[in-house]
Every structure is written in C-alpha cells, then in structure tokens.
Motif scaffolding. Structure first.
Motif, PDB file in Angstrom:
ATOM      1  N   THR A 127      62.179 -39.886-124.669  1.00  0.00           N
ATOM      2  CA  THR A 127      63.205 -39.966-124.233  1.00  0.00           C
ATOM      3  C   THR A 127      63.774 -39.029-123.569  1.00  0.00           C
ATOM      4  OG1 THR A 127      63.630 -41.561-126.263  1.00  0.00           O
ATOM      5  CG2 THR A 127      65.565 -41.169-125.044  1.00  0.00           C
ATOM      6  N   THR A 128      64.377 -39.126-122.312  1.00  0.00           N
ATOM      7  CA  THR A 128      64.930 -38.032-121.654  1.00  0.00           C
ATOM      8  C   THR A 128      66.725 -38.506-121.541  1.00  0.00           C
ATOM      9  OG1 THR A 128      62.841 -37.820-120.310  1.00  0.00           O
ATOM     10  CG2 THR A 128      64.717 -37.010-119.314  1.00  0.00           C
ATOM     11  N   THR A 129      67.263 -37.570-121.552  1.00  0.00           N
ATOM     12  CA  THR A 129      68.832 -37.836-121.544  1.00  0.00           C
ATOM     13  C   THR A 129      69.211 -37.650-120.148  1.00  0.00           C
ATOM     14  OG1 THR A 129      69.175 -37.189-123.857  1.00  0.00           O
ATOM     15  CG2 THR A 129      71.208 -37.193-122.491  1.00  0.00           C
ATOM     16  N   LEU A 130      69.974 -38.566-119.301  1.00  0.00           N
ATOM     17  CA  LEU A 130      70.246 -37.953-117.957  1.00  0.00           C
ATOM     18  C   LEU A 130      71.738 -37.655-118.123  1.00  0.00           C
ATOM     19  CD1 LEU A 130      69.146 -41.421-116.638  1.00  0.00           C
ATOM     20  CD2 LEU A 130      67.965 -39.125-116.434  1.00  0.00           C
ATOM     21  N   SER A 189      77.059 -42.346-120.215  1.00  0.00           N
ATOM     22  CA  SER A 189      75.879 -41.795-120.841  1.00  0.00           C
ATOM     23  C   SER A 189      74.726 -42.685-120.732  1.00  0.00           C
ATOM     24  CB  SER A 189      76.284 -41.145-122.008  1.00  0.00           C
ATOM     25  OG  SER A 189      77.426 -40.341-122.048  1.00  0.00           O
ATOM     26  N   SER A 190      73.619 -41.858-119.952  1.00  0.00           N
ATOM     27  CA  SER A 190      72.228 -42.711-119.928  1.00  0.00           C
ATOM     28  C   SER A 190      71.277 -41.721-120.334  1.00  0.00           C
ATOM     29  CB  SER A 190      72.068 -42.990-118.556  1.00  0.00           C
ATOM     30  OG  SER A 190      73.199 -43.830-117.892  1.00  0.00           O
ATOM     31  N   SER A 191      70.295 -42.347-120.678  1.00  0.00           N
ATOM     32  CA  SER A 191      68.855 -41.976-121.133  1.00  0.00           C
ATOM     33  C   SER A 191      67.604 -42.921-120.700  1.00  0.00           C
ATOM     34  CB  SER A 191      68.773 -41.840-122.741  1.00  0.00           C
ATOM     35  OG  SER A 191      68.937 -42.891-123.326  1.00  0.00           O
ATOM     36  N   THR A 192      66.541 -42.247-120.445  1.00  0.00           N
ATOM     37  CA  THR A 192      65.486 -43.067-119.922  1.00  0.00           C
ATOM     38  C   THR A 192      64.401 -42.990-120.868  1.00  0.00           C
ATOM     39  OG1 THR A 192      64.049 -43.470-118.289  1.00  0.00           O
ATOM     40  CG2 THR A 192      64.950 -41.381-118.409  1.00  0.00           C
ATOM     41  N   THR A 193      63.748 -44.205-121.092  1.00  0.00           N
ATOM     42  CA  THR A 193      62.412 -43.988-122.178  1.00  0.00           C
ATOM     43  C   THR A 193      61.131 -44.116-121.572  1.00  0.00           C
ATOM     44  OG1 THR A 193      63.973 -44.792-123.646  1.00  0.00           O
ATOM     45  CG2 THR A 193      61.533 -44.660-124.318  1.00  0.00           C
ATOM     46  N   SER A 241      72.174 -47.246-121.251  1.00  0.00           N
ATOM     47  CA  SER A 241      73.467 -46.609-120.917  1.00  0.00           C
ATOM     48  C   SER A 241      74.445 -47.151-121.857  1.00  0.00           C
ATOM     49  CB  SER A 241      73.930 -46.958-119.616  1.00  0.00           C
ATOM     50  OG  SER A 241      74.000 -48.480-119.532  1.00  0.00           O
TER      51      SER A 241
END
Length: 194
Positions: A157-160, A148-152, A126
């Motif tokens: 990688t997925t942007t939330l 702003s967050s993203s998950t791997t 984040s």
C-alpha cells in the motif's frame, strides 16, 4: 279563514326556505375558507427530520429545506463521490446518480465512469475530510476539503500525498425530493508573477 291559514303557511315555508338558503351559503363559505386554510397549512407545514448518521435535525416543507438540510445533503453527496475504494465505487456512484435528474445524468455519468475506471485500475482508496462547507447561494454549496488517497498493488500500500480541493455542488429541493444538478471540482487559480 281558510285563506289566512294558507297565507300563514306560505309565509312560514318562505321563511324556512330563506333560512335554509342562508345556512347553505354560510356553510359553503366556511367550506371554502376551511379548504383554503387546509391547503395553506399543508403546503407550508414544516417537518423536522433527523437523518440517520447525522446528529443535526433540519426543517423542510413541500417546497424548500433549510440551510442545515442543504449542508447534510452536500456532505452526503461529497462522501459518496469522494470517499471511495475499488470495492465501493460502483454502489456509491449508483446512489449518487439516483439523485441526478435525467436531463443532467449523462454528463455526470461520463465523468463518474472515468473516475471509476481510474480508481479500479489503480487500486485507489480515497477518504474525504471536509474542512469547510458553506452555502454560496440557495442550492449552491462549496465544499473545501482534503482528499487523502492510497493505492494498493497486491500487498503493498502506497500512501499518496493529500490534496486540498474545492468542489461546487448545485442542488434543488422540490416537492420533498432533493436533486443533484451539478457536482464539479473548482480548479485552483494560478497566478504568475513576472
């Protein structure tokens, strides 16, 4: 004749003794005044500091810091808690807890442990973008920003979606040391129109 000399000598000794006593009293009074002035100036001396990573100086003394200092401290605390990744979360939370007094540490540590577990398990990274930072009252800051967050998950990688949130940070500055007393998220007020 001998008697007059002894009387004159006693008079000179008496005058010398009175002069030395008055000089001692004046010196004692000046020491007290000098000491009290030194203590006053020591305790109210303003220090101008420009911390690394910031371009705004702030002034502080032994008992307080100005609004710029509180803004800088709140900015640092907010980034330490909210701009994190699975690799940096432990170190940043350790830095944050170093500023929390022992009486408040357990409550915040429990919240931070839950956040760290969620970030590590989800591979969440984040980044905080501060939109507004304002002082509600001395020592109480309100930080509004977009997280702003993203998950791997492996190489994907997925942007939330970004989330706009508000946090309240309560701090105290005493004896040249900053203390973080509370760092909580403000829950948005929802209204229902029926």
């Amino acid at each position: 004749m001998e008697y007059n000399i002894k009387g004159a000598r006693d008079r000179y000794i008496r005058l010398a003794f009175l002069g030395l006593t008055s000089l001692s009293a004046v010196l004692a009074a000046s020491n007290v005044i000098t000491g009290s002035l030194a203590w006053h100036f020591y305790s109210t001396q303003k220090t101008i500091t420009t911390p690394m990573g910031f371009n705004r100086p702030f002034t502080s003394d032994a008992t307080s810091a100005d609004a710029t200092a509180m803004n800088l401290f709140a900015t640092s605390f907010a980034h330490w808690r909210l701009s994190v990744s699975p690799e940096t979360i432990d170190g940043l939370q350790k830095n944050l807890l170093a500023y929390v007094p022992p009486a408040n540490r357990d409550v915040l540590k429990k919240v931070l442990d839950v956040e760290a577990d969620r970030i590590k398990k989800g591979g969440i990274t984040s980044r905080l973008e501060i939109r507004e930072l304002r002082e509600i009252e001395p020592g109480l800051m309100e930080v509004k920003g977009i997280l702003s967050s993203s998950t791997t998950n492996g190489s994907i990688t997925t942007t939330l979606p970004p989330v706009e949130s508000t946090w309240r940070i309560r701090m105290s500055y005493e004896g040249g040391m900053i203390s973080l007393l509370d760092f909580s998220e403000m829950m948005p007020v929802t209204t229902t129109n029926q």
